[in-house]
Design a protein around this motif. Sequence first.
Motif, mmCIF file in Angstrom:
data_model
loop_
_atom_site.group_PDB
_atom_site.id
_atom_site.type_symbol
_atom_site.label_atom_id
_atom_site.label_comp_id
_atom_site.label_asym_id
_atom_site.label_seq_id
_atom_site.Cartn_x
_atom_site.Cartn_y
_atom_site.Cartn_z
ATOM 1 N N UNK A 79 66.362 99.270 69.197
ATOM 2 C CA UNK A 79 66.311 100.019 67.945
ATOM 3 C C UNK A 79 67.215 99.422 66.862
ATOM 4 N N UNK A 80 68.428 99.022 67.230
ATOM 5 C CA UNK A 80 69.370 98.542 66.208
ATOM 6 C C UNK A 80 68.837 97.361 65.390
ATOM 7 N N UNK A 81 68.403 96.257 66.018
ATOM 8 C CA UNK A 81 67.907 95.145 65.196
ATOM 9 C C UNK A 81 66.673 95.506 64.390
ATOM 10 N N UNK A 82 65.802 96.375 64.946
ATOM 11 C CA UNK A 82 64.615 96.772 64.190
ATOM 12 C C UNK A 82 64.984 97.659 63.007
ATOM 13 N N UNK A 83 65.986 98.508 63.175
ATOM 14 C CA UNK A 83 66.439 99.348 62.071
ATOM 15 C C UNK A 83 67.038 98.496 60.957
ATOM 16 N N UNK A 84 67.882 97.530 61.326
ATOM 17 C CA UNK A 84 68.465 96.648 60.322
ATOM 18 C C UNK A 84 67.372 95.873 59.596
ATOM 19 N N UNK A 85 66.393 95.384 60.350
ATOM 20 C CA UNK A 85 65.288 94.659 59.747
ATOM 21 C C UNK A 85 64.512 95.544 58.785
ATOM 22 N N UNK A 86 64.220 96.786 59.217
ATOM 23 C CA UNK A 86 63.461 97.708 58.373
ATOM 24 C C UNK A 86 64.212 98.029 57.090
ATOM 25 N N UNK A 87 65.518 98.201 57.191
ATOM 26 C CA UNK A 87 66.326 98.485 56.002
ATOM 27 C C UNK A 87 66.346 97.316 55.030
ATOM 28 N N UNK A 88 66.243 96.109 55.554
ATOM 29 C CA UNK A 88 66.264 94.926 54.686
ATOM 30 C C UNK A 88 64.900 94.658 54.057
ATOM 31 N N UNK A 89 63.832 94.867 54.820
ATOM 32 C CA UNK A 89 62.491 94.559 54.328
ATOM 33 C C UNK A 89 62.042 95.560 53.272
ATOM 34 N N UNK A 90 62.174 96.848 53.563
ATOM 35 C CA UNK A 90 61.689 97.887 52.653
ATOM 36 C C UNK A 90 62.664 99.054 52.653
ATOM 37 N N UNK A 91 63.747 98.955 51.908
ATOM 38 C CA UNK A 91 64.778 99.986 51.932
ATOM 39 C C UNK A 91 64.275 101.390 51.611
ATOM 40 N N UNK A 92 63.227 101.492 50.795
ATOM 41 C CA UNK A 92 62.698 102.806 50.434
ATOM 42 C C UNK A 92 61.634 103.310 51.409
ATOM 43 N N UNK A 93 61.244 102.478 52.351
ATOM 44 C CA UNK A 93 60.189 102.843 53.297
ATOM 45 C C UNK A 93 60.594 102.483 54.725
ATOM 46 N N UNK A 94 61.827 102.772 55.078
ATOM 47 C CA UNK A 94 62.330 102.425 56.409
ATOM 48 C C UNK A 94 61.511 103.101 57.504
ATOM 49 N N UNK A 95 61.095 104.333 57.301
ATOM 50 C CA UNK A 95 60.344 105.041 58.333
ATOM 51 C C UNK A 95 58.999 104.369 58.621
ATOM 52 N N UNK A 96 58.368 103.776 57.608
ATOM 53 C CA UNK A 96 57.080 103.114 57.828
ATOM 54 C C UNK A 96 57.252 101.705 58.392
ATOM 55 N N UNK A 97 58.164 100.935 57.816
ATOM 56 C CA UNK A 97 58.367 99.578 58.327
ATOM 57 C C UNK A 97 58.956 99.619 59.731
ATOM 58 N N UNK A 98 59.828 100.578 60.010
ATOM 59 C CA UNK A 98 60.369 100.731 61.355
ATOM 60 C C UNK A 98 59.305 101.124 62.353
#
Length: 222
Positions: free
Chosen positions: A59-78
Amino acid sequence: AYAKRYFWSYLFFTLIVGSAIEYTSINTAWPFGELKYQNLGLELFGLPILILILWLATIHPLLIMARRIAPNWVLLSGAAAITSYQLFLDQFLVSNKYKSWSFSGAHIPFQTHIPLANSIGWLFVGVVFFGLANLILPKDRRKVSASLTAIDIFLVWIWLYNFTANAFFFARPHTNAAASASPAPIGHSASTRGGIASHRLSSWMPNAPRLPSERMTDCAPM
């Protein structure tokens, strides 16, 4: 102070929510279908401890990745990231007889032993889990971001390892057709410092973040 606060928040949040999801699935067949774990060693009330360790490691690396790719859409990119990752992980677990399903409905393309409900379930779980994680887990703000090299290496390794394993060792090359869009290569290119992708994907949203060179950037926890 931030690293310690993030560590304990992440540990308790992931273990509590991850356990709740896994226990619900094992006992009710929702949201991943009627599944069973076996040959995974020590269990806690019927759930292999190794599965919880996988939650913590993933979860941790995927969360960091999601926050970097689409900060406003973390729930979807994650959600997209964890679902594509599971296409590889579940293939590995099933091929080694660590996990199995009982079902008679639709299955994942090229993976007749894994129900389609599993991927749909992971999309739903991913939206809820990453949405909550992004709200609950702290974000650090610094002028200079911490290095994300370790996370980039981890994500790329996951993709390369699973792609190679399915192509040459599990005799399931078609699995790569369904899962080769794993988040690893995307994360590698978008999560590096100064990356343009995260800015472009969210620039049309209200209060969109500026480029890292123009703002205080989120820092990956240590």
